[in-house]
Write an enzyme that holds these catalytic residues in place. Sequence first.
Site, PDB file in Angstrom:
ATOM      1  N   GLU A 165      17.630-129.665 -13.993  1.00 13.72           N
ATOM      2  CA  GLU A 165      17.349-130.974 -14.556  1.00 13.72           C
ATOM      3  C   GLU A 165      15.829-131.101 -14.549  1.00 13.72           C
ATOM      4  O   GLU A 165      15.225-131.436 -13.526  1.00 13.72           O
ATOM      5  CB  GLU A 165      17.991-132.092 -13.734  1.00 13.72           C
ATOM      6  CG  GLU A 165      17.818-133.456 -14.388  1.00 13.72           C
ATOM      7  CD  GLU A 165      17.512-134.583 -13.420  1.00 13.72           C
ATOM      8  OE1 GLU A 165      17.559-135.746 -13.852  1.00 13.72           O
ATOM      9  OE2 GLU A 165      17.191-134.319 -12.258  1.00 13.72           O
TER      10      GLU A 165
ATOM     11  N   ASP B  40      18.610-130.648  -8.988  1.00 17.20           N
ATOM     12  CA  ASP B  40      18.162-132.000  -9.307  1.00 17.20           C
ATOM     13  C   ASP B  40      16.641-132.116  -9.262  1.00 17.20           C
ATOM     14  O   ASP B  40      15.977-131.500  -8.417  1.00 17.20           O
ATOM     15  CB  ASP B  40      18.784-132.978  -8.290  1.00 17.20           C
ATOM     16  CG  ASP B  40      18.416-134.418  -8.556  1.00 17.20           C
ATOM     17  OD1 ASP B  40      18.776-134.932  -9.631  1.00 17.20           O
ATOM     18  OD2 ASP B  40      17.762-135.035  -7.690  1.00 17.20           O
TER      19      ASP B  40
END
EC number: 2.4.1.18
Length: 637
Positions: A366, A313
């Site tokens: 990401e 993330d």
Amino acid sequence: MSKTSLFTDHDVYLFKEGSHFQLYDKLGSHLMAVHENKGVYFAVWAPNAARVSVIGDFNQWDRESHPLTMRKDDSGIWEGFIEGVGNGTVYKYHIISRYKNYSVDKGDPFAMRWETPPKTASLVWDLNYKWQDDAWMNTRHKVNSLKEPFAIYEIHLGSWRRVPEEGNRYLTYKEIAHYLADYVKEMGFTHVELLPITEHPFYGSWGYQTVGYFAPTSRYGTPQDFMYLVDYLHQQGIGVILDWVPSHFPTDEHGLVYFDGTHLYEHADPKKGFHPDWKSYIFNYGRNEVRNFLISSAFFWLDKYHIDGLRVDAVASMLYLDYSRKDGEWTPNKYGGRENLEAIAFIKRFNEAVYKSYPSVQTIAEESTAWPMVSKPIYVGGLGFGMKWNMGWMNDTLAYLSKDPVYRKFHINQLTFSIMYAFFENFILPFSHDEVVHGKGSLLGKMPGDEWQRYANLRLLFGYMYGHPGKKLLFMGDEFAQVKEWHHEESLEWHVLQYPFHQGMQRWVRDLNHLYRNEPALHEQDFHIDSFEWIDFHDWESSIVSFIRKGKLTDDIILVVCNFTPIPRNNYSIGVPRGSFWKELLNSDANIYEGSGLGNSGGVEAAPVPKHGRAYSLSITLPPLGVLIFKHEGGIR
């Protein structure tokens, strides 16, 4: 308390060096026997503590009765063996710092189970489990290959399905296992991606504010229950990807922050150690022990839970020192740049270590900027991820489809531009949870037009997505056109499946998944420029684009034609590279998807009439707001 240790001199050497990536076998709490006396060995890193003791139900939370001993090797590790305590023991560490008269009760950073929030203590836990997924694990290298299809179903476990008859409670890991596996298998997805299941105190963070980096949240059951979920998915041929968050951690006192009265896990400089966006702390990536902690967490999920991939993330927030910061709020690196050199080194080390020890898994970034070579090997200067989310494609595509069709002809470049960089990275095309929260509404809600047009536009969006180069990801609810914005405290709107438009959308996504998986031209060369060729993107006036996807075999050719207006086109001419018959594999306007039923009766014979620089052409019926997918089959029908 007896004296014993799980640490060898070599363990300590690797720990200090920053290359001990299985610390979960050493630090934390471990059931063991010493001289036939059963108990638990505790070990915690707290180099700036003056005193550390274990407190819990077993000693009435007495801070004096069970002190740990600091090792004499400058490792900063406190350890000890407590007889008579066992599995399920609730505990914390009471830490008295050598600085500022600071004392605090901390959860165990390496705890393998935590109490269910809002409780905050750790639990001693045995991870013994009999896995039944040998067949999957032995062939995973094939399924997880970048040449294979990835149709990822992203879900939040606590809101996929709930039990309204029982106070809207969550399903447990074991309860959800069969429902989820059956549904994902029927829908044709290859993998599920779970929003972070690492233990987190605030449910509304969806797991992205992690405290327990070695524990699945106890909200849904025990660690063995989570193992059962992964195991059962594997037995059904479904891969499991976890969202993993090494970018920041929350401010909760029982967590990592200010652990021993100093900035132990977080960077001491607030310009490097605190996130202005999330009001959370940033790891000190330059510290060897912190690198150990984070990479050990990654290894832990791959080792103990058989996880098939880690989606990392907020990578952009790690890469840039000035991420979400104004001038004067960040400090340049030693070269005067804005790159976080310590975080970059950590990311490369993480990917290098993961792929060396677990070559059949994938790491996914990401990363929302144009940082070069995110998904390229480290030895050529890349960051070493296996794949990267294509945020640019997602933003441009949604912006385009959100426009009234009458204006789309002026913005066709929003669609075509993605091919300019489609092969720079190993891209995943994501429509994730981020697109359906914080007032953004559902994907269906972004589509313009009347009711019929909104559903047609969404089918068109998904059809274009599955034709475009790149692996695929959809967030739960998108596949049946959830009407409302996603909310983590509610179940998905499964009741809408009583209505034809939603049934049609679900059937469309199911058929897209199965087609994508069954047609090598749509997946085996996703990351190679040879897999794609424009037929025509110049018909901007009609907002029509067409292209082909190619497999490794010369005759493996798929044609995709998209009409982004509500105007049907009869006898529309498309140039093709082969003669003979082109079978219509899918038509988003078919009656079974609640379309208007316009199409080409199963296929079209190519005529020897040159068009678009090709020797042959098709004359097709192009439905309104529709996408057609053809395959060259040869022969005459």
